[in-house]
Design a protein around this motif. Structure first.
Motif, short mmCIF file in Angstrom:
data_model
loop_
_atom_site.label_atom_id
_atom_site.label_comp_id
_atom_site.label_asym_id
_atom_site.label_seq_id
_atom_site.Cartn_x
_atom_site.Cartn_y
_atom_site.Cartn_z
N UNK A 36 0.89 -1.01 -0.14
CA UNK A 36 0.08 0.07 -0.04
C UNK A 36 0.90 1.28 0.11
N UNK A 37 0.41 2.18 -0.85
CA UNK A 37 1.33 3.60 -0.93
C UNK A 37 2.60 3.18 -1.70
N UNK A 38 2.80 2.19 -2.18
CA UNK A 38 4.19 1.92 -3.10
C UNK A 38 3.91 1.88 -4.62
N UNK A 39 5.03 1.59 -5.29
CA UNK A 39 5.08 1.48 -6.76
C UNK A 39 5.85 0.44 -7.07
N UNK A 40 5.54 -0.31 -8.19
CA UNK A 40 6.08 -1.52 -8.59
C UNK A 40 5.86 -1.80 -10.05
N UNK A 41 6.62 -2.28 -10.86
CA UNK A 41 6.38 -2.91 -12.18
C UNK A 41 5.60 -4.11 -12.39
N UNK B 190 2.77 0.78 -11.41
CA UNK B 190 1.53 1.26 -10.83
C UNK B 190 1.74 1.58 -9.36
N UNK B 191 0.67 2.17 -9.02
CA UNK B 191 0.77 2.95 -7.56
C UNK B 191 -0.30 1.85 -6.90
N UNK B 192 -0.14 1.32 -5.68
CA UNK B 192 -1.16 0.71 -5.01
C UNK B 192 -1.80 1.77 -3.71
#
Length: 278
Positions: free
Chosen positions: A70-75, A115-117
């Motif tokens: 949550x509140x992180x970014x990933x590919x 994307x962001x969660x």
């Protein structure tokens, strides 16, 4: 309080036929299903688990490691496109939904996106978004030159590569500062080159100035060791040759070689650099 979308340190309260019930200091409980229960657990021991909603929208915990929190970014990769949006593989049994309204461009199955969660306040579900800019802010930037930062490569621009800095800010690595191949989704270390008056952050992939010398020399030394003590590079090598072989600028190369030469670790000959023995 148990926070969905993040890791929580919880205490084992009791064992049941369906799994362990874990709890926090406030009396909130959550299930850890049998398939995630370690064989050597003990009542009252603490466990680090990731908490989210399962396919039935029930709070649940897992020992699996998600690719994003949550509140992180990933590919992440799209595994399916449905009626409500795209479903991405984030390392858990239930896929992460990116609704169509949260897609900067229509997502396609089999493709990967940064994307962001976040927690959607209306549905109270963890949701993904490829509209990452709205989750980044440079209003409060507090870096000094050469501060090391974590980078996620976001997209190519006419000036260079746009990066997500420390999961919070937007930065840019100019083409002139890139000496190794980069791709969207790469997670790398970087260094703050400058913070402009307008709060834009310029990033370098190498330490700046004097701090650049020692790690550059070590990098060249390690390359020599891996290449049986020889590199076909010297002062007359072109910047393109040096970039292709070592992914660094000629200026950085000359500084690193100078350090190694003064420390009598190398000999520079017409055919290239030779590693000297002890």
């Amino acid at each position: 309080m148990i926070e969905l979308g993040n890791y929580n340190t919880l205490k084992v309260l009791r064992s049941t036929s369906i799994g362990l019930f874990l709890g926090d200091d406030e009396g909130t409980e959550i299930l850890l299903p049998n398939k995630y229960v370690p064989s050597d657990f003990e009542i009252d021991q603490e466990m680090d688990v990731f908490c989210y909603l399962d396919n039935a929208e029930r709070p649940i915990s897992t020992t699996l490691k998600p690719k994003i929190v949550r509140n992180g970014f990933a590919y992440l990769k799209v595994v399916e496109v449905g009626a409500y949006g795209a479903f991405l593989d984030w390392g858990l049994e239930k896929h992460l939904l990116v609704p169509f309204r949260e897609q900067s461009h229509r997502m396609e199955e089999g493709q990967s996106y940064v994307v962001h969660c976040y927690m959607d306040e209306e549905s109270m579900r963890l949701t993904g978004s490829s509209r990452v800019d709205k989750f980044l802010s440079n209003e409060s930037v507090a870096y000094d030159q050469n501060d090391q930062v974590d980078l996620l490569i976001n997209r190519k621009t006419p000036l260079g590569w746009e990066v997500i800095v420390d999961n919070r800010h937007k930065g840019l690595v100019f083409d002139s500062d890139i000496y190794r191949p980069l791709e969207i989704g790469d997670q790398v270390k970087g260094y703050v080159k400058s913070v402009r008056d307008d709060k834009k952050i310029d990033i370098s992939l190498q330490p700046i100035g004097a701090k650049m010398l020692e790690p550059t020399a070590k990098f060249i030394f390690d390359k020599l060791v891996k290449n049986n003590g020889f590199l076909p590079l010297h002062d007359k090598s072109s910047p393109e040759e040096i970039q292709h072989t070592l992914h660094m600028s000629k200026k950085a190369f000359k500084k690193g070689v100078g350090i190694l030469y003064r420390q009598r670790k190398i000999d520079i000959q017409d055919d290239g650099i030779h590693l000297l023995g002890d």
